[in-house]
Design an enzyme around this catalytic site. Structure first.
Site, PDB file in Angstrom:
ATOM      1  N   LYS A  67       0.833  -1.210   0.000  1.00 50.47           N
ATOM      2  CA  LYS A  67       0.000   0.000   0.000  1.00 50.47           C
ATOM      3  C   LYS A  67       0.861   1.251   0.000  1.00 50.47           C
ATOM      4  O   LYS A  67       0.474   2.298  -0.513  1.00 50.47           O
ATOM      5  CB  LYS A  67      -0.907   0.006   1.238  1.00 50.47           C
ATOM      6  CG  LYS A  67      -1.969  -1.073   1.244  1.00 50.47           C
ATOM      7  CD  LYS A  67      -2.783  -0.984   2.537  1.00 50.47           C
ATOM      8  CE  LYS A  67      -3.859  -2.049   2.613  1.00 50.47           C
ATOM      9  NZ  LYS A  67      -4.617  -1.971   3.883  1.00 50.47           N
ATOM     10  N   VAL A 126       8.583  -0.828  11.167  1.00 54.52           N
ATOM     11  CA  VAL A 126       9.238   0.449  11.481  1.00 54.52           C
ATOM     12  C   VAL A 126       8.782   0.987  12.829  1.00 54.52           C
ATOM     13  O   VAL A 126       9.430   1.858  13.407  1.00 54.52           O
ATOM     14  CB  VAL A 126       8.973   1.502  10.389  1.00 54.52           C
ATOM     15  CG1 VAL A 126       9.643   1.112   9.094  1.00 54.52           C
ATOM     16  CG2 VAL A 126       7.487   1.723  10.170  1.00 54.52           C
ATOM     17  N   GLU A 148      12.540  -8.271  29.325  1.00 57.98           N
ATOM     18  CA  GLU A 148      11.182  -7.743  29.218  1.00 57.98           C
ATOM     19  C   GLU A 148      10.199  -8.677  29.900  1.00 57.98           C
ATOM     20  O   GLU A 148      10.573  -9.738  30.419  1.00 57.98           O
ATOM     21  CB  GLU A 148      10.814  -7.517  27.744  1.00 57.98           C
ATOM     22  CG  GLU A 148      11.630  -6.407  27.097  1.00 57.98           C
ATOM     23  CD  GLU A 148      11.236  -6.138  25.661  1.00 57.98           C
ATOM     24  OE1 GLU A 148      10.270  -6.753  25.178  1.00 57.98           O
ATOM     25  OE2 GLU A 148      11.897  -5.300  25.009  1.00 57.98           O
ATOM     26  N   THR A 207      -3.480  -1.888  -3.428  1.00 53.38           N
ATOM     27  CA  THR A 207      -4.127  -2.728  -2.429  1.00 53.38           C
ATOM     28  C   THR A 207      -4.580  -4.012  -3.105  1.00 53.38           C
ATOM     29  O   THR A 207      -5.328  -3.969  -4.094  1.00 53.38           O
ATOM     30  CB  THR A 207      -5.348  -2.015  -1.812  1.00 53.38           C
ATOM     31  OG1 THR A 207      -4.906  -0.834  -1.148  1.00 53.38           O
ATOM     32  CG2 THR A 207      -6.067  -2.918  -0.825  1.00 53.38           C
ATOM     33  N   HIS A 209      -1.426  -4.068  23.803  1.00 52.86           N
ATOM     34  CA  HIS A 209      -0.201  -3.605  24.465  1.00 52.86           C
ATOM     35  C   HIS A 209      -0.591  -2.698  25.626  1.00 52.86           C
ATOM     36  O   HIS A 209      -1.445  -1.820  25.474  1.00 52.86           O
ATOM     37  CB  HIS A 209       0.694  -2.849  23.484  1.00 52.86           C
ATOM     38  CG  HIS A 209       2.093  -2.701  23.973  1.00 52.86           C
ATOM     39  ND1 HIS A 209       2.436  -1.818  24.976  1.00 52.86           N
ATOM     40  CD2 HIS A 209       3.242  -3.335  23.616  1.00 52.86           C
ATOM     41  CE1 HIS A 209       3.735  -1.917  25.206  1.00 52.86           C
ATOM     42  NE2 HIS A 209       4.242  -2.830  24.398  1.00 52.86           N
ATOM     43  N   ARG A 231       1.701  -9.457  29.106  1.00 54.32           N
ATOM     44  CA  ARG A 231       1.004  -8.273  28.608  1.00 54.32           C
ATOM     45  C   ARG A 231      -0.505  -8.311  28.853  1.00 54.32           C
ATOM     46  O   ARG A 231      -1.121  -7.278  29.111  1.00 54.32           O
ATOM     47  CB  ARG A 231       1.290  -8.102  27.112  1.00 54.32           C
ATOM     48  CG  ARG A 231       2.704  -7.633  26.854  1.00 54.32           C
ATOM     49  CD  ARG A 231       3.000  -7.519  25.370  1.00 54.32           C
ATOM     50  NE  ARG A 231       4.324  -6.947  25.172  1.00 54.32           N
ATOM     51  CZ  ARG A 231       4.895  -6.797  23.983  1.00 54.32           C
ATOM     52  NH1 ARG A 231       4.246  -7.178  22.898  1.00 54.32           N
ATOM     53  NH2 ARG A 231       6.087  -6.270  23.873  1.00 54.32           N
ATOM     54  N   HIS A 248      -2.630  -4.462  19.594  1.00 56.97           N
ATOM     55  CA  HIS A 248      -1.211  -4.513  19.246  1.00 56.97           C
ATOM     56  C   HIS A 248      -0.855  -5.658  18.309  1.00 56.97           C
ATOM     57  O   HIS A 248      -0.217  -5.441  17.286  1.00 56.97           O
ATOM     58  CB  HIS A 248      -0.399  -4.626  20.540  1.00 56.97           C
ATOM     59  CG  HIS A 248       1.077  -4.558  20.360  1.00 56.97           C
ATOM     60  ND1 HIS A 248       1.706  -3.506  19.729  1.00 56.97           N
ATOM     61  CD2 HIS A 248       2.075  -5.416  20.727  1.00 56.97           C
ATOM     62  CE1 HIS A 248       3.018  -3.698  19.723  1.00 56.97           C
ATOM     63  NE2 HIS A 248       3.272  -4.868  20.301  1.00 56.97           N
ATOM     64  N   ARG A 261       1.431 -13.604  23.061  1.00 55.68           N
ATOM     65  CA  ARG A 261       2.813 -13.552  22.574  1.00 55.68           C
ATOM     66  C   ARG A 261       3.782 -13.076  23.641  1.00 55.68           C
ATOM     67  O   ARG A 261       3.530 -12.096  24.335  1.00 55.68           O
ATOM     68  CB  ARG A 261       2.896 -12.614  21.361  1.00 55.68           C
ATOM     69  CG  ARG A 261       4.320 -12.414  20.842  1.00 55.68           C
ATOM     70  CD  ARG A 261       4.342 -11.599  19.581  1.00 55.68           C
ATOM     71  NE  ARG A 261       3.900 -10.230  19.776  1.00 55.68           N
ATOM     72  CZ  ARG A 261       4.693  -9.224  20.124  1.00 55.68           C
ATOM     73  NH1 ARG A 261       5.970  -9.443  20.388  1.00 55.68           N
ATOM     74  NH2 ARG A 261       4.210  -8.001  20.242  1.00 55.68           N
ATOM     75  N   LEU A 308       9.561 -10.202  16.015  1.00 54.87           N
ATOM     76  CA  LEU A 308      10.603  -9.989  15.017  1.00 54.87           C
ATOM     77  C   LEU A 308      11.371 -11.283  14.771  1.00 54.87           C
ATOM     78  O   LEU A 308      11.760 -11.585  13.634  1.00 54.87           O
ATOM     79  CB  LEU A 308      11.566  -8.882  15.469  1.00 54.87           C
ATOM     80  CG  LEU A 308      11.001  -7.466  15.557  1.00 54.87           C
ATOM     81  CD1 LEU A 308      12.067  -6.494  16.056  1.00 54.87           C
ATOM     82  CD2 LEU A 308      10.462  -6.995  14.206  1.00 54.87           C
TER      83      LEU A 308
END
Length: 516
Positions: free
Chosen positions: A34, A42, A112, A151, A226, A272, A329, A364, A370
């Site tokens: 898109k 990012v 974390e 799209t 989140h 979380r 999230h 998760r 990642l």
């Protein structure tokens, strides 16, 4: 090498880019997106989890992942994630990837929520995702064809094989493109909610695309919220990474009272779902919640992205308090794949957040996303690269006949869809509200052949259908587990592996939603 064979990748985040990097020297690779910034990579402020500390072991990472996922994970997928992931990250380190280091040149290894060991690597402080994407894009630049401002509105399927895509550009022009393999890497569904950490263009269309192509979807009810989005004056300015709490920050009320004290053994670093529910409960009681960062030395240097967000929101960091609220999230469920990323539709692969690999279970573990994108991106690329060579595509077979209606169909506004998703399918859920939401969605023109929908309405149609798929899954799971919390059903106790085994099997069967 057979550059005559074409691979279409839908998306341009880390998972898409890993596949492109691995294949671009062997195949013709086309990435459809898109927009060049239409991804969540990012925005990934947190790091990447991997066993790098000598006191850590892959078995510990494996156990932490299962525990966070409430033991609904696929164990073989988790083993693949933590074992191969560690080797891949070590390769990156050996190739001078710029992970953060101290003044002695030693890797900075963070910790974390729900991790028992320090194993989080960062790059650029809170710019890990951005730096990883730049690293990958540099390697594919010139070797991959990018098609932007498009799209994808339909996957073209013949005889249970995905042979290409239909797409529409920002001017309304519709086109088709064919390929030998199609990779779905469209991201999650956070954009379906009013409050989200996601890029606003990430709205679950990949789920609906795969569903209509005949793929199976599973566990869509597991959506992670989140705990800490910067929230000021009724507006979210972006994510405040869990790494901030990993550095010692605490959730507090305006008077300094701690929100997570005595709520969980890990307090502010609890899983979380636990932290998000406690913040939401506190906010519903009429109290604002803040992240106290006053104890973090050199906060602005360690977290430049978050510092910039605070400046945009006019939050005075000298006071040490960042106002926060939970937001949508990450979705743990998705398009069902095997360990090679293959779906039930031949020549169609899925990976990243749109896929259901089974590694995350019901919730998760922080900084595993990642890593999943990297590991399963490699799996998909290896599988496609090693597939038997096919005859060159017949581009002239073209133009599959799409019977598009010129009549507009009845669909909700995106604004209303987001508002209702937040209200009925948010952190707290219950049967009546979910059923009400499902009935509302079914009042629109959802269940009809995808070919008959006007191209200009297909994006909104897929977003609405994605919402319907999620709600249908949430109704089917009549228990509270991990990121799926229902007021009207009991909660699964953390770590209890034999909890209602037969019921879980029945629920899993209900969750497998097959398209076609």
């Amino acid at each position: 090498m057979n550059k005559e064979e074409r691979v279409i990748i839908i998306g341009n985040g880390i998972s898409a880019s890993v596949v492109a990097m691995e294949l671009c020297k062997h195949k013709e690779v086309i990435m459809i997106t898109k927009g060049l910034e239409s991804n969540n990579t990012v925005r990934a402020q947190g790091g990447i989890a991997t066993v790098i500390n000598e006191n850590d072991q892959w078995q510990y990472h494996y156990e932490d992942t299962l525990r966070a996922g409430y033991h609904t994970n696929h164990s073989e997928a988790v083993k693949l994630l933590v074992r191969k992931g560690s080797n891949y990250i070590k390769d990156w380190i050996n190739n001078d990837f710029p992970f953060d280091r101290n003044h002695k040149g030693e890797l900075l290894i963070g910790k974390e929520g729900a991790h028992t060991h320090h194993r989080i690597l960062h790059a650029g402080g809170d710019k890990t995702g951005e730096i990883i994407l730049l690293f990958l894009h540099k390697q594919i630049l010139g070797n991959v064809r990018f098609i932007s401002n498009q799209t994808v509105t339909q996957l073209i399927v013949e005889n249970r094989k995905c042979i290409g895509v239909e797409m529409i550009d920002h001017t309304g022009h519709v086109s088709t493109m064919y390929a030998d393999d199609v990779v779905l890497a469209t991201g999650g569904c956070g954009g379906l909610f009013e409050v989200t950490s996601n890029h606003p263009s990430i709205m679950g269309e990949g789920l609906s695309l795969a569903y209509h192509a005949g793929a199976t979807l599973s566990d869509l009810e597991f959506i992670q919220f989140h705990p800490t989005l910067l929230w000021e004056n009724g507006y979210t300015f972006g994510l405040v990474s869990e790494a901030v709490r990993g550095e010692g920050a605490q959730l507090v009320l305006g008077n300094g009272e701690r929100v997570m004290k005595d709520k969980h053994v890990l307090e502010d670093l609890a899983p979380r779902d636990v932290v998000s529910r406690n913040i939401e409960k506190t906010r519903r009681a009429g109290y604002d919640v803040f992240l106290d960062v006053s104890m973090i030395k050199d906060f602005q240097k360690k977290f430049p992205t978050i510092t910039n967000l605070c400046e945009k929101a006019n939050v005075d960091l000298t006071k040490g308090l960042i106002p926060v609220a939970p937001g949508a999230h990450f979705i743990m469920g998705g398009v069902v794949t095997d360990l090679q990323g293959r779906t039930e539709v031949d020549q169609l692969y899925a990976l990243g957040e749109v896929a259901y690999t089974g590694v995350h279970g019901a919730n998760r573990l922080a900084s595993n996303s990642l890593l999943e994108a990297l590991v399963f991106g490699k799996q998909v690329a290896i599988t496609i690269k090693d597939s038997p060579s096919r005859k060159k595509r017949n581009n002239q077979r073209g133009q599959t006949n799409f019977i598009h209606s010129t009549k507009q169909i009845n669909l909700p506004s995106l604004q209303m869809l987001r508002k209702k998703m937040n209200k009925y399918v948010g952190i707290y859920r219950e049967g009546f509200g979910l059923s009400k939401m499902k009935q509302w969605l079914e009042s629109f023109s959802l269940h009809q052949p995808i070919d008959s929908i006007p191209p200009s309405q297909k994006a909104l149609y897929h977003q609405t259908m994605a919402a319907w798929l999620i709600v249908t899954s949430a109704i089917a799971r009549t228990e509270s587990r991990g990121a799926h919390y229902r007021h009207d059903y009991p909660t699964c106790k953390e770590g209890l592996q034999d909890y209602h085994i037969n019921r879980r099997k029945q629920i899993r069967e209900q969750q497998m939603i097959s398209g076609g």
